[in-house]
Structures are given as C-alpha cells and as structure tokens.
Write an enzyme that holds these catalytic residues in place. Structure first.
Site, PDB file in Angstrom:
ATOM      1  N   ARG A  54      -0.475  13.756 -10.396  1.00  0.00           N
ATOM      2  CA  ARG A  54       0.699  13.914  -9.538  1.00  0.00           C
ATOM      3  C   ARG A  54       1.479  15.164  -9.926  1.00  0.00           C
ATOM      4  NH1 ARG A  54       1.693   7.706 -10.687  1.00  0.00           N
ATOM      5  NH2 ARG A  54       2.158   8.712 -12.645  1.00  0.00           N
ATOM      6  N   GLY A  84      -0.568   8.768  -6.816  1.00  0.00           N
ATOM      7  CA  GLY A  84      -1.889   8.778  -7.460  1.00  0.00           C
ATOM      8  C   GLY A  84      -2.718   7.571  -7.074  1.00  0.00           C
ATOM      9  N   LYS A  95       9.976   8.882  -3.750  1.00  0.00           N
ATOM     10  CA  LYS A  95       9.378   9.126  -5.060  1.00  0.00           C
ATOM     11  C   LYS A  95      10.455   8.871  -6.086  1.00  0.00           C
ATOM     12  CE  LYS A  95       5.869  10.549  -7.488  1.00  0.00           C
ATOM     13  NZ  LYS A  95       4.465  10.219  -7.187  1.00  0.00           N
ATOM     14  N   ARG A 149      10.357   1.207  -8.473  1.00  0.00           N
ATOM     15  CA  ARG A 149       9.963   1.059  -7.068  1.00  0.00           C
ATOM     16  C   ARG A 149      10.778  -0.039  -6.402  1.00  0.00           C
ATOM     17  NH1 ARG A 149       4.224   1.435  -9.187  1.00  0.00           N
ATOM     18  NH2 ARG A 149       4.429  -0.808  -9.407  1.00  0.00           N
ATOM     19  N   SER A 168       7.201   5.059  -4.663  1.00  0.00           N
ATOM     20  CA  SER A 168       6.099   5.479  -5.519  1.00  0.00           C
ATOM     21  C   SER A 168       6.693   6.086  -6.784  1.00  0.00           C
ATOM     22  CB  SER A 168       5.284   6.519  -4.724  1.00  0.00           C
ATOM     23  OG  SER A 168       4.247   7.033  -5.491  1.00  0.00           O
ATOM     24  N   ARG A 198      -4.722  -0.977  -3.950  1.00  0.00           N
ATOM     25  CA  ARG A 198      -4.930   0.195  -3.083  1.00  0.00           C
ATOM     26  C   ARG A 198      -6.336   0.185  -2.494  1.00  0.00           C
ATOM     27  NH1 ARG A 198      -1.586   2.987  -6.923  1.00  0.00           N
ATOM     28  NH2 ARG A 198      -3.413   3.222  -8.260  1.00  0.00           N
ATOM     29  N   GLN A 216       8.879  -4.274  -0.716  1.00  0.00           N
ATOM     30  CA  GLN A 216       8.455  -3.487   0.445  1.00  0.00           C
ATOM     31  C   GLN A 216       7.545  -4.411   1.254  1.00  0.00           C
ATOM     32  OE1 GLN A 216       6.981   0.320  -1.504  1.00  0.00           O
ATOM     33  NE2 GLN A 216       8.037  -0.733  -3.175  1.00  0.00           N
ATOM     34  N   PRO A 250       6.697  -8.401   2.601  1.00  0.00           N
ATOM     35  CA  PRO A 250       6.636  -9.668   1.872  1.00  0.00           C
ATOM     36  C   PRO A 250       5.735  -9.541   0.645  1.00  0.00           C
ATOM     37  CG  PRO A 250       5.280  -9.757   3.849  1.00  0.00           C
ATOM     38  CD  PRO A 250       6.013  -8.455   3.895  1.00  0.00           C
ATOM     39  N   GLY A 289       2.154  -8.265   0.805  1.00  0.00           N
ATOM     40  CA  GLY A 289       2.003  -7.476   2.030  1.00  0.00           C
ATOM     41  C   GLY A 289       2.761  -6.174   1.914  1.00  0.00           C
TER      42      GLY A 289
END
Lengths: 362, 362, 362, 362
Positions: free
Chosen positions: D59, D91, D169, D201, D237, D322, D347, D349, D352
C-alpha cells in the site's frame, strides 16, 4: 503414590524420530522388540509438524494414533489409555526442528540398582476438565497448582529446587466453546481463539509458579499482563484436543535408579545461548533430550534490536519464536531434535524461557 | 580502477537499524550530521521484512526510497544513482532477524593514514541486463564471472584468497517475463517463478566460483543439480526489481586504510555454530557486521535428523532456513542484526553456506 | 458386477457438516438412528480444513477417524474397511467453504421402487498401488483408465454420456518416497513434492478422459503440458495418505431406484457462474450436493484480467483457486457447503473445470 | 465548495490494470496521451497485491510511486500531492481479484454538457492526524463524521440517499505507535496491532453512519461490539502509511455532467449475489467499476453453514473474506477487476457489506 513407594523406581526416556504425526512405528518397534514395556509408559511428549496454532490438527492426530497403538499393545480400551498416559503434543517444527516423541517410562528398578545420587524422577498430575469460561482464569490457576503438587508427590520430588521442568498441556477456546458458554450466559476470558491459547498457557504457568513457591499470589488479573510473575520451570502448551490440564513434572529424586539426570536454566532472552551452554556443561554426559520454551519478546526487541515477529500477519509470532530458539539451541547442542514449544507466557522472563536438559550421568 | 589507485582509500561500513522498508531516516541523519559523504557510498546491502520470495515488494520499495534519498542528497537524477551505488536488498527477517542496512563507503584516506596491514576493500561490478531466457543459464554464469573479476580489480584485491564475501543481487522470472520470452519464441529455464529464484542464485554463485578459481568449469547443466560445484564466499539473492546482476566484492586489500577487516568461514550445515565462532575468535575486535547464507538442506536432513522445511506448503523453505541460521548465528554473536539471506544454491555445501564477519582490528 | 445386478439398487447421499477432521459424530448418529446401514456405504467424499497441499494431515486424520468408526460399526478390522469404502478427503476450505462429508450408499431398493427414469448410480474402482516412479506417468494413466471402466460396469452406467463425475483420490511424492525410488535406481517424474500433486492429478484425469473416450491417446509427455487433452467430468485430488488411485464414478443409470439424479457442466473459467446456473436450472429440484474442481488459470489471467495466484509465495495457488470458485458457486447455489477441490489439471479447460450437481427429481 | 459551484463539473473514472504496486505506467500513459489532465485527479482508489494486514507494505509502495508520478507531472512537491489527491490503497487480491487503480477526476464540463439527470459526483474530506490513543475511539468517530459532511458539501450531494459509497482510508496501530503513546502515559484501544485495524475501520464506519443519519448515536463502547450500529455505504480500509482519515464520497448529484452514475446495495451476507445482481440490473449500462466490502461473519457461520475463516492461523480471516466475496461478485459481474476491501466492521450487517457499482447511463 507415596514417596516411600518411589523407592525401587527407574525413569526411562526414549527419543524417537517420527516421519509424520501418524507415525507410531518407532514406538511400536521398541515395544515389539521388548525394549520397553508399554505398561510402564506414563507420559509422551512430542513435537508434530503442524502450525502450533488454533487450527493445528496434527496434535490431535498424533495423540489419536498413539492412543490406538497403546490400547492395542496394552489390550485395553482407548479411554483407559487416557487415564494411564499423559500425552502432550506440541505443534510446530519451524526452522530446523525435527519431529519426534519423548516417551517417559517409570519402570521397577532391578534389585541392587540403587543409584549413587538423585536420578530423573517423573510425576503425573491431572486437573478436572475446565468449562470454557474457566480457561485463563482463577479456576485454571488454582487447579493447576493443586495438580502440580500432586504430581511432585507422585514423583517423590521433595523440594521445589529439584523440579526442573513442568510440562503442561492445556485447552484453548474455539468458536464452538465460546458459543456454548454464551448459551449458558457465561462470558469467556477472550473472544479471540488465538489469544485464548496465550491465556491458557499463562494461567497454567502461574499455577506452576504458585505450586513451587516461585510466587506467593497469582491473581487472574495478572494473566498475560503482569510479566513479573513467572515460573522458571513451567512449560505450557495449548491444544484443541483436550479440556483439562495434563501435567508431567520432571526432576531429580532420591529413590530413583538408572543413569538419567535432569538440569535446567532460564534463558534471559531468545538468544541466550550461554544459559543453555552452561546447563550442557554442568550436566556433561551423553545428551538424551532437550526441552525448551520460546516466545517473541513482547517489547518488540531482542537486546535492543527490533524484531518483526509481532507485526507479521503471514506467520504467527509463536512460529517465528520456535524457529529462532530452535536455531539458538541447535547451535549449542549440535542437534535439531529438540522439544521447543511456543508461547512462553509467565514461563521465564518476557522473551526468554526455561530450557531443560536430560542427560546420562558421567 | 587500477591497483595503484587503491592507495589512499578507506572503507567504511555503517550498520543502520530500520523501522520498515521505507525507512531511510537513519541514513539521512548520518548524511545530514556529516558522518558520511553520500558521494562515497558504493553499495547498500540490507534486510527487509518481506517474505523474500517471488511476491516480496519490500525489496523494490526499500530500493526506491534509498534511490530517492540519494538522488536528493547527491543532487542527481535517480537513474544516475543506479550507476553509482549497488543496492542489494534481501527480503525475509524470519525468527529474530532485525531489519537493517549496511552502507558501504569508499572514502579517501587522510594523509598518513596508511594501515599496518591489509584492510577491508570494496569492489563493485555489474553485468549487462539479462533476457528472461538467459537467467539460470550459461550467459548468466559467464557474465557474472567477468563482473566479479572486474569488481576484484576495482577493489585492488590481488588474490582470490583475500576475497571473503561476494554479494550478488540477481533477477528472477515472473509470469510476464516468461510470456515475453515466449512471444519471441524463446524458452526459459523454468516455468516456475519461485524455482527461477533458485536457478538465478545458483548460476550467479557458479560465476563467482569460476572467477575465484574455486572450480574450473561450470556447465549450465550443473545449475541446481551438481552440488559438488560451489563457492565458499558467494552470497546471491534474487529479486523482481532488476534484470542484471549487481556485484559487491568484500575482501582485505593492501593500500586500504581504516580499522576494518573481514574474514569468513563456510558453515558445513545450517547449525554449524563452531565455524561461525571460529571466525569471530580469529577476528577478535568489535563486531561491525555479519553476512551469511542459509538454505534448507536438500537431503531433507540435518546431521541425520529429518527437517520439515521442504514439505511445508504454508511457509517456504527459504523462510525456515533464514530463521534457523539466524538463530544459530544470534546465539554465537549475541546479536540479531544479521544479514542472513536465503537460498544458498552452490554457496557452500548443500544445507550449509558462507558466513562473513566484518570487525574492527584489535 | 453386471448391469443386470444393478436392478433393485438405490443410491443414497448424505451431506453431513463436520466440526473438524476428527468429527464423525454426525455419521455415527445417522447410523445409530438407523437412517443408514453402514454396510451400504461405498464411498465417502469430504472437505477438511487443512491446506490441501503437501503437509495437509487433516485428510489422513479424517480418513483414520472414519475407518475407526466404520470398523467398529461394521464389526470388522480397519483393513477390511479400506477394501469396502473409498474414502476421498480433499483438504482446503478457503474462503467460505464449509467442511463436510458426502456419504454415498448403495442400498437395495424396496420392492416396487422402480424409478420412472434413470437415477443416480454409483460405481467404485481401485488401481493397484503405484511405485513412486509411476506417479504422473503412463502406468498411472493406464491403470486409472482400466479402473474407471471397471467402476462404470460396477455402476451399470452404459454410456460415457451418463457419467457425470469421476472422483479420484491419488497419491503424491514425498521426500521419503523419492529417496526410496532413488535407492532402487529409479527416477521420479519430479523432485518437487508440491508439483508431484499436479502430475498425479493430471495423469489420473487423462486416465478418465481415455476411459470415457473424451480423448483417444494420452501420452505421458502430455501430463501437465498439453492442456488440449482433458476430461469434462474428472475430479482428481492428491493426498499423502495413499499409494493407489481410488475411484468413484457418479452417473445416472437404469435400474437404480430412489429420487436422486446428477447432472454436470464444464466451467470455461473460474468465474463461469452461467455454466453452474444452467445445471442448477436443468436439474430443478432440491439441492443435495455440489462437486467442483478449481485451479488458477495457467495463463495468469481470467478473461483478460491478471490474477496473482501463481506469483504468491505466501498462499499456494490451489488455495486461492478453491476460495475463488467456492465464492462463484456459493453465489449461484446460495450455499457454502460445496465440495470444491483444487488442482484441475486436465479437468476441464485450463483455469476452468467440471461442476456436478446432485439433486432430487422434481 | 458550494452546491452552486458544482454546476459545470464532470466526474471521470479510469480503471487501470497494474502489473505490481510500483506500476504507474498505465496512469502515466493516460496523462501523456492527453486522456486526462493530472490536475483534475482528486482521488485514486486501488487494490494492491500485499496481504492487506499489518505488514502490508505494498500500500505504501503504491502510494509513494503514485505521488512521485503526480508530483512530476504536476510539477509540484510530493507534499503538495498529498493535499490534492486522496490516495486509498487496499491490500489483498486473494482468489481471482485483479490489481488495479480507480482514478477519480473532477473535470470542468464542456459548455452545453448539462446532463439529463443526476450524475456521478465526487467529494473529498480529510480529518486531522490522530494520536495513537484516538484510533478506534470517539475522537476518530467524531472527526470522521465531520469530514464526511464536508465531503458531501464538496460534492454537492444534497441528500444522504444520494451518497452511495464512502471510501475511507484510516490508520492503524503499530508496536512503535503504541510505545510512543505509552511514553506519554496514554493508553491505546488495543495492544494487538492486527485488531487495531478492525477498531480503526469500525470507528470510521460509525462516523459515516452518524454523518448520513443512519444512526443517531455512536458511542465508542459500540466499536466492534454493537453490530446493530452500521452504515450501508461506508467502506473503510486501514493502512500503516497514514495517521489521518482520508475520505472519498461517491454519489449522484445535480449539476454534474457526463455519462456516469452510481448505485449500491447492501449484501446481507458474503454470498448475497442477488443483491449485487439487482444493482447491476437497475444500473443497466456498461460497467465502469465495482467497489465492495468483505468480512468473515463473526458468528462463524454463513446461512447456517460453519466457515473456518476465524479459526485459521495460517491465513487471516480478512484474506479469506476478500477471496470469497471476490468470487461471488466475479460470478455476478463476469469480471475480476473488482475493488473488494477486507474488514467490514459496521459496514453493512455482520458478515455482509455494501457493494457499489459505477456504470454508464443507458
């Protein structure tokens, strides 16, 4: 077992290389060739080639195959094997560490076999099964201390100074166990399964320190927080395959025959080769087994140099630490078949840990 | 550069801890405080905290940040920095290894600074850029041998016996490079990008052995196959961020001033602490830097004990090997700020490798 | 077994969630509740939560615990279980994949249970044990083709068009096996243990393609090289715990009763959700099981987009591929309890693979 | 910037494939060919191929190379680039995800370019730098809410209903930052560097939810605890390379020209392909970019099926998640060049997360 009954006993230690977690052939061979009587086995401590973390199934696999072998050779159900033999598998053979089993036997010494001095003595202890919410807390500390004292009596080890290594296998939390507790309204010490291994190892080590008088008090709030509280001989290893603590105390005791002795040192940090070398030189004779603990120093440094173990999201710090201490000790002993177990919370100083050596008397 | 011109030179080595691949602050500080003149820097060799394998971008990141700093301090374009300074980053600080930079400078010695004996000498060499299909093959072997000889002349090192460490950064194959070759109808030495690192390191090491007369012939068919062919001083490291070989020869030379000397030994296996200890004792004075190579013994064993490095699909064998050798050497030197680089193909015997130590004269 | 004897049979498939590789409780429960007769079990195919690569011991662990259960419930020695039941564990539940067992039973259909059309048919085949030097070569291809034909006859599947999934568990090379061959002067197909998994899977898949007439010829030189040769129904999985190929053919056959049918499609690449959706829609009824293969496209691209699976030295490409295809199929089926097995060499087109669905007739 | 001034603006989005974190050639090419004016770039959001966890240096590497390029093309110092362009690298390209950059430009619309309806609008916001002890706490929540509101005003997005994706970010804790705080007597929210990413986050997402009126109150005690509090459009992130929060708000706004529009849905779990498919169908036209969040469901299950992401000590759960969501979305969109970012705390549920799609108007 009373101290009196310890007379006439002899400790045996077999160090057997394995080709995988399922490999019991070397032990089966030793039994079949009459080298050891399976009925005399009281503990098996071993290194398996898993990751040594939460999802390490090699410990359970090795334990199952050993139980199967012993049940067959002893002609008893597998459940009875569990009551007779403490099986402590530690995952992780990072760096050059070589998978192996240490088989501890308590034999009856032959007549006239009285030793000239104290010899290796082995004692066994068990706690009751813990509920998930007891792991890493007072209940685990207290029950461990009681079981260590019982194991010392079992071994006929009179003084804490004669106890050189206390190996404990202890449970960890899984998602399922945490949820089971939650359904009963109980709260566990941590929701992080990996961290639960540290708490369980830490509470168990504090139990050893209490039992041996190394500390006077071990409040649950100190677990994995107050690093000034510690044991110089505890070696604790967490695994998913059990719910109680299984304890093996190794020391030197009067009334034990044979030619084995044990000694130990506390490594002040992960690279304290001098401490290990000193034990080796004190002991002198042929090397039989080495048992040690490893951890990443929580300060993030070793002798003022930064290490990267605690910021590595690819390889867990316990894996790095085993590789490192395994390398340091392999350099000292010229051998990679070393029992180096990760996670040394309250086992020696932060970043350091105990190292015990079993050798033959000179 | 002729041997004559070597008179009046002095080698300097700075060992600088870094807090990450992007950390050039310690070097910037040394320049800004006037400790070193950036124009005298000829090579920077460092350990970064990536995985040391194909997708290790920390090497390129560190290299870029160093070039940025030097371009700014030297007042020249970044492309010119590449021609002036060989930057060799080796990824992987497994176990306890501590990320750091070794900055090599060639200064003009002050008048009257003639040393009483040979002192640390530094020579630099570069090959042309290789095509993908040349990596791991004759073209790389031959060009490396030529460049090593040029670097020795550059350093004024007369005899191969005075060359103690030849550090090479060499390229590797990526999916893109393999496909680029394929579009031209060329076939690369391997389609496995990870394996290409081994072939590139191996061919480069054979080039060193040829240049130093350690072997007479190095056919391309021997690369990573005939382990009897090897160099006792080569240290090669593969990275995605370059296409040529960059060479730094370290040895002792007449005509160099200062108080630094270098010596080396060949570890016969990964746990050969005795070899490292012997160098340290021969050298005696204050420790300035340690450089070593590490690899998993291809036999799958260390002194007859099985290791699991080559069957581990979670952690690459080069990572295990660095952790192991780093531990062995940390036990010997009492320091974890060691340059231990993975992949010792044709660098010392299988499973072993060279270890060089730079110290101050006693 | 003749086609005639297939009359009166009925296939049953149980999909059982597991809590770990050692978890046989759901199967024990189904037996103990009388839901299935253990004597009717002919195959167990499952996903375990190891890394699916060389050092994945969860496959052997799960296999051992299943054999122990079946030996006990069947009242026979464990060795006899091996002859009765093909156990095919595939490691790796990356992404959202959920560990589970698919238990395949061949029951006697009740009188009057004749189905209105072809129903799920199950056939079993075994090759002899392979020597290390036979793995990935002609011997493995030819023996597999023979065993697949035998399994189709066993299932009473008359036409290759009715065979929808051929699951094979095949062996791999380990350091020890390679050395055993070397001692006999034999050379193995590869010295890279991880790559041997690919060669074994590839040779086995070519054997299926030969048996089903998908290709006419399968020279050993084509293994993992000529990707134009392939099977649309082969699913091969390599494991350390066996030396022969174990084969389960799933298809639709006349003479089979019950309410299960199977269909399949070939995914043209890893993200070909349309292919999977088409099978699901053709089949219609309640979903019973999904079986699929996954691999990183060897071109390094998916529909022209670069992927990073083949250059990743931290996570093996088979692990990435299972996670990816598992995600694609979970989006289609709304379920993560999918058998997605890695390494699809010669199983569908490069980067793609077969997906089979077992459902209930509408 | 007032809503009035938004008239005459046009949003542009370039999606550029990269060959590695250092690859700025595609962006340089677009600038050099005159396709975009570098002065119009307000944000760059990208996927790089690191591990996406604490020690992901790709990153920072990508960010540095982008700043270098922009500084050169804009003829300004690198520090000025930071003030002009929000660079948000995420990333982790697990599974099939393809590394790429999304370059967001705010151009002046040509005369007469008034759109028939609302078009893609881009707003930027920045918080002040946070002290280590503010990360994951009230200070971060409140400052983020303020900066999101400022970014909406900047974009001329009048109603929260028109904000479809808020990319942030945010910083994380490192060993060094924790120690720096400790030296000042300050206590950080967690001593676990990996967990600090989740807290940062989570706090940032709660800030978005507050700003958009999705929740009324966001106490710091709710961070990563009370999952009922959440935003349907936040995407946060964490990275080691910054200390403040950088915010990009994407929505549809009046007064923006061009042919781009954005829409979003909230995936109810990781395999909710239906939600993604619905957005795609609502939007209709050519696909320009997909942005989504992923996380392992904290319950340990997906639609009642166990997953193993949270008990895996080899691969972090964010990496699994991811790969999984990337697979689900690749199946829906037929494309792997997707921005899927890990760690979806608050972010969407639990398990999700939001998915936003930018497309061309039909």
């Amino acid at each position: 077992m009373s101290a009196a009954s310890a007379r006439g006993r002899r400790a045996r230690v077999l160090r057997l290389a394995t080709t995988g977690p399922q490999d019991v052939a070397p032990l089966a061979g030793a039994i079949d060739r009459g080298e050891i009587d399976p009925a005399t086995i009281v503990a098996i401590v071993g290194k398996t080639e898993g990751n040594g973390c939460v999802n390490d199934f090699t410990r359970g696999y090795a334990t199952l195959t050993l139980k199967l072998l012993l049940a067959e050779r002893l002609g008893c159900p597998m459940a009875e094997v569990e009551g007779r033999v403490a099986i402590v598998m530690s995952g992780g053979t990072e760096g050059g560490l070589s998978p192996h089993l240490l088989v501890f036997c308590r034999e009856t010494a032959p007549d006239g076999g009285a030793a000239a001095g104290p010899r290796l003595a082995i004692g066994i202890g068990l706690t009751p099964a813990f509920k998930p919410e007891e792991i890493g807390r007072n209940a685990q500390i207290a029950a461990t201390a009681e079981a260590v004292k019982a194991a010392m009596r079992d071994a006929g080890i009179a003084s804490p100074a004669d106890a050189h290594f206390v190996q404990i296998k202890c449970p960890l939390l899984t998602k399922e166990r945490i949820e089971e507790a939650a359904r009963r309204g109980a709260t566990v010490a941590t929701g992080d399964t990996y961290h639960s291994m540290a708490l369980s190892r830490g509470a168990s080590a504090l139990g050893v320190a209490l039992a041996l008088g190394e500390i006077r008090d071990a409040p649950e709030s100190a677990v994995c927080r107050d690093w000034s509280l510690r044991s110089g001989v505890a070696s604790t290893s967490a695994g998913v395959e059990l719910l109680r603590n299984e304890i093996v105390v190794l020391g030197n005791g009067a009334g034990w025959a044979g030619d084995l002795v044990i000694d130990h040192a506390v490594m002040s940090d992960a690279i304290d080769a001098d401490a290990a070398r000193a034990v080796r030189e004190r002991l002198g004779g042929e090397l039989v087994a080495v048992l040690a603990k490893a951890e990443a120093s929580p300060s993030g440094e070793i002798r003022g140099r930064r290490h990267t173990m605690l910021d590595d999201s690819d390889i867990h710090s316990t894996r790095h630490a085993r590789a490192l201490v395994g390398g340091v000790l392999a350099g000292v002993f010229g051998d990679t078949m070393l029992y180096v177990s990760g996670g040394a919370e309250h086992q020696g100083p932060p970043g350091g840990g105990p190292v015990a050596v079993i050798g033959k008397v000179r």
